[in-house]
Design a protein around this motif. Structure first.
Motif, PDB file in Angstrom:
ATOM      1  N   ILE A  18      52.120  34.176  44.372  1.00 57.69           N
ATOM      2  CA  ILE A  18      50.952  33.953  43.522  1.00 57.69           C
ATOM      3  C   ILE A  18      49.723  33.858  44.527  1.00 57.69           C
ATOM      4  CG2 ILE A  18      49.585  33.027  41.568  1.00 57.69           C
ATOM      5  CD1 ILE A  18      51.984  34.905  40.736  1.00 57.69           C
ATOM      6  N   GLY A  19      49.757  33.130  45.104  1.00 54.04           N
ATOM      7  CA  GLY A  19      48.621  32.625  46.248  1.00 54.04           C
ATOM      8  C   GLY A  19      48.228  33.762  47.078  1.00 54.04           C
ATOM      9  N   SER A  20      49.072  34.858  47.506  1.00 55.55           N
ATOM     10  CA  SER A  20      48.728  35.995  48.205  1.00 55.55           C
ATOM     11  C   SER A  20      47.764  36.918  47.197  1.00 55.55           C
ATOM     12  CB  SER A  20      50.016  36.692  48.428  1.00 55.55           C
ATOM     13  OG  SER A  20      49.567  37.729  49.281  1.00 55.55           O
ATOM     14  N   PHE A  21      48.459  37.049  45.933  1.00 53.45           N
ATOM     15  CA  PHE A  21      47.528  37.818  44.918  1.00 53.45           C
ATOM     16  C   PHE A  21      46.188  37.340  44.733  1.00 53.45           C
ATOM     17  CE2 PHE A  21      46.902  38.415  40.373  1.00 53.45           C
ATOM     18  CZ  PHE A  21      46.212  39.650  40.483  1.00 53.45           C
ATOM     19  N   LEU A  22      46.068  35.771  44.691  1.00 56.25           N
ATOM     20  CA  LEU A  22      44.752  35.149  44.281  1.00 56.25           C
ATOM     21  C   LEU A  22      43.925  35.576  45.566  1.00 56.25           C
ATOM     22  CD1 LEU A  22      45.650  31.738  42.840  1.00 56.25           C
ATOM     23  CD2 LEU A  22      45.153  33.762  41.618  1.00 56.25           C
ATOM     24  N   SER A  43      43.929  48.287  42.363  1.00 57.26           N
ATOM     25  CA  SER A  43      43.692  49.276  43.537  1.00 57.26           C
ATOM     26  C   SER A  43      42.176  49.256  44.043  1.00 57.26           C
ATOM     27  CB  SER A  43      44.168  50.564  42.816  1.00 57.26           C
ATOM     28  OG  SER A  43      43.078  50.781  41.906  1.00 57.26           O
ATOM     29  N   PRO A  44      42.287  49.745  45.237  1.00 62.56           N
ATOM     30  CA  PRO A  44      43.247  50.199  46.094  1.00 62.56           C
ATOM     31  C   PRO A  44      43.993  49.146  46.668  1.00 62.56           C
ATOM     32  CG  PRO A  44      41.186  50.274  47.153  1.00 62.56           C
ATOM     33  CD  PRO A  44      40.879  49.799  45.714  1.00 62.56           C
ATOM     34  N   ALA A  45      45.132  49.486  47.628  1.00 61.17           N
ATOM     35  CA  ALA A  45      45.787  48.531  48.215  1.00 61.17           C
ATOM     36  C   ALA A  45      45.065  47.814  49.438  1.00 61.17           C
ATOM     37  CB  ALA A  45      47.003  49.135  48.781  1.00 61.17           C
ATOM     38  N   ARG A 105      50.524  46.539  55.663  1.00 59.69           N
ATOM     39  CA  ARG A 105      51.715  47.019  55.841  1.00 59.69           C
ATOM     40  C   ARG A 105      52.423  45.930  54.777  1.00 59.69           C
ATOM     41  NH1 ARG A 105      49.639  48.046  60.417  1.00 59.69           N
ATOM     42  NH2 ARG A 105      50.033  50.020  61.435  1.00 59.69           N
ATOM     43  N   ALA A 106      53.496  46.150  54.033  1.00 55.71           N
ATOM     44  CA  ALA A 106      54.170  45.373  53.264  1.00 55.71           C
ATOM     45  C   ALA A 106      54.517  44.065  54.201  1.00 55.71           C
ATOM     46  CB  ALA A 106      55.470  45.929  52.419  1.00 55.71           C
ATOM     47  N   TYR A 107      55.259  44.652  55.320  1.00 55.58           N
ATOM     48  CA  TYR A 107      55.754  43.379  56.366  1.00 55.58           C
ATOM     49  C   TYR A 107      54.756  42.428  56.864  1.00 55.58           C
ATOM     50  CZ  TYR A 107      55.264  46.997  59.546  1.00 55.58           C
ATOM     51  OH  TYR A 107      54.795  48.126  60.531  1.00 55.58           O
ATOM     52  N   ASP A 108      53.520  42.936  56.764  1.00 55.97           N
ATOM     53  CA  ASP A 108      52.131  41.999  57.141  1.00 55.97           C
ATOM     54  C   ASP A 108      51.918  41.257  56.260  1.00 55.97           C
ATOM     55  OD1 ASP A 108      52.733  42.851  59.822  1.00 55.97           O
ATOM     56  OD2 ASP A 108      51.235  44.486  59.649  1.00 55.97           O
ATOM     57  N   ASN A 109      52.431  41.391  54.824  1.00 58.40           N
ATOM     58  CA  ASN A 109      51.773  40.802  53.711  1.00 58.40           C
ATOM     59  C   ASN A 109      52.668  39.689  53.275  1.00 58.40           C
ATOM     60  OD1 ASN A 109      49.415  40.605  52.104  1.00 58.40           O
ATOM     61  ND2 ASN A 109      50.122  42.015  50.452  1.00 58.40           N
ATOM     62  N   LEU A 122      52.194  33.432  54.087  1.00 56.53           N
ATOM     63  CA  LEU A 122      52.263  32.230  55.272  1.00 56.53           C
ATOM     64  C   LEU A 122      52.880  33.098  56.672  1.00 56.53           C
ATOM     65  CD1 LEU A 122      53.185  28.867  53.519  1.00 56.53           C
ATOM     66  CD2 LEU A 122      51.097  29.746  54.061  1.00 56.53           C
ATOM     67  N   VAL A 123      53.905  33.447  56.482  1.00 54.91           N
ATOM     68  CA  VAL A 123      54.849  34.247  57.513  1.00 54.91           C
ATOM     69  C   VAL A 123      53.906  34.997  58.247  1.00 54.91           C
ATOM     70  CG1 VAL A 123      56.822  35.058  58.305  1.00 54.91           C
ATOM     71  CG2 VAL A 123      56.911  33.526  56.459  1.00 54.91           C
ATOM     72  N   SER A 124      53.530  35.991  57.609  1.00 56.51           N
ATOM     73  CA  SER A 124      52.761  37.072  58.182  1.00 56.51           C
ATOM     74  C   SER A 124      51.558  36.621  59.030  1.00 56.51           C
ATOM     75  CB  SER A 124      52.337  38.218  57.306  1.00 56.51           C
ATOM     76  OG  SER A 124      53.462  38.725  56.694  1.00 56.51           O
TER      77      SER A 124
END
Length: 272
Positions: A14-18, A33-35, A46-50, A53-55
């Motif tokens: 949720i924090g990523s979305f916020l 949108s957009p992404a 990219r999805a794996y960069d999102n 924390l980890v990315s």
């Protein structure tokens, strides 16, 4: 508790979305949108960069495509929401024994306060950065919280709690409105609108939580204001009051009853 850990992890997402909400809402842009894309080169993330924390850690705080720095605010918001969700879960996850209706009501109340935790973080950051409490975040909170608490009350017959919640919204919102009218410019209308939401949630928890949460906001804001004067910021320095309203509200939500009881006990009003 497994629920606390699970909701804390969910809070990271949720924090990523916020972070999207915090960036786009003040600009009047869609949060759907957009992404998400790099603010410097415009390349879609990219999805794996999102991954929360980890990315950011793996990318060393830089865009994969153009190496532009990514603000540390992004992982900090994700972490803050994760911790916040875990704390709210610890406070509101239903604890047995309970009936099926009590469990359902408790889960709905938990959802209401998790929702408020999410918008609290978003509003606090936006108010600090933009000196705004956007209607797009504040106003939808009224129907969302009203519906959730009404359903929770209907399941267990907690109509008194719902009535106090309604009164709390009217009282706290009314006080802020009176202050805004008494001293135009000293209190923003965004603060007034947010005050009603805060009053509803504090009122649901009882008069003690309502009193502590409402008073704590002014105490915290006053302390910060005095600190700004002492630091030489001057009387004309702008103070974003929204974060202190929200901080006071959460003091009331998480510890309002014991604080009120201790205060009354200090003066011999409450029993030991």
């Amino acid at each position: 508790m497994a629920a606390v850990a699970a909701l804390g992890t969910f809070g990271l997402v949720i924090g990523s979305f916020l972070n999207v909400v915090i960036y786009r809402v003040p600009l009047g842009r869609s949060i759907v949108s957009p992404a998400s894309a790099c603010g410097s080169c415009g390349h879609e993330i990219r999805a794996y960069d999102n991954i929360p924390l980890v990315s950011w850690v793996l990318l060393r705080g830089k865009c994969r495509d153009c190496a532009a720095p990514i603000s540390v605010r992004y992982p900090l918001v994700e972490l803050a929401v994760g911790v916040f969700f875990a704390v709210v879960a610890f406070r509101f996850v239903p604890v047995p024994p309970f009936s099926g209706l009590e469990l359902a009501s408790g889960i709905i109340v938990l959802v209401a306060f998790l929702y408020f935790a999410a918008i609290s973080l978003a509003l606090a950051v936006i108010d600090v950065e933009k000196r705004r409490l956007p209607n797009a975040i504040v106003l939808p909170a009224y129907p969302v919280i009203a519906v959730l608490l009404t359903v929770a009350a209907a399941l267990t017959g907690a109509w008194t709690a719902l009535l106090v919640a309604l009164l709390g919204g009217v009282i706290v919102g009314g006080v802020y409105l009176a202050l805004a009218l008494a001293r135009p410019g000293a209190m923003g209308l965004g603060d007034v609108k947010l005050a009603g939401v805060i009053g509803i949630l504090l009122g649901w928890l009882g008069w003690e939580a309502l009193a502590v949460g409402a008073i704590a906001a002014f105490l915290l804001g006053g302390i910060v204001g005095v600190g700004m004067l002492v630091a030489g910021r001057g009387r004309k320095a702008s103070l974003a009051f929204g974060p202190w309203m929200l901080a006071g509200a959460w003091i009331g939500i998480l510890a309002g009853q014991p604080i009120a009881h201790s205060y009354l006990q200090l003066f011999g009003v409450a029993g030991s």
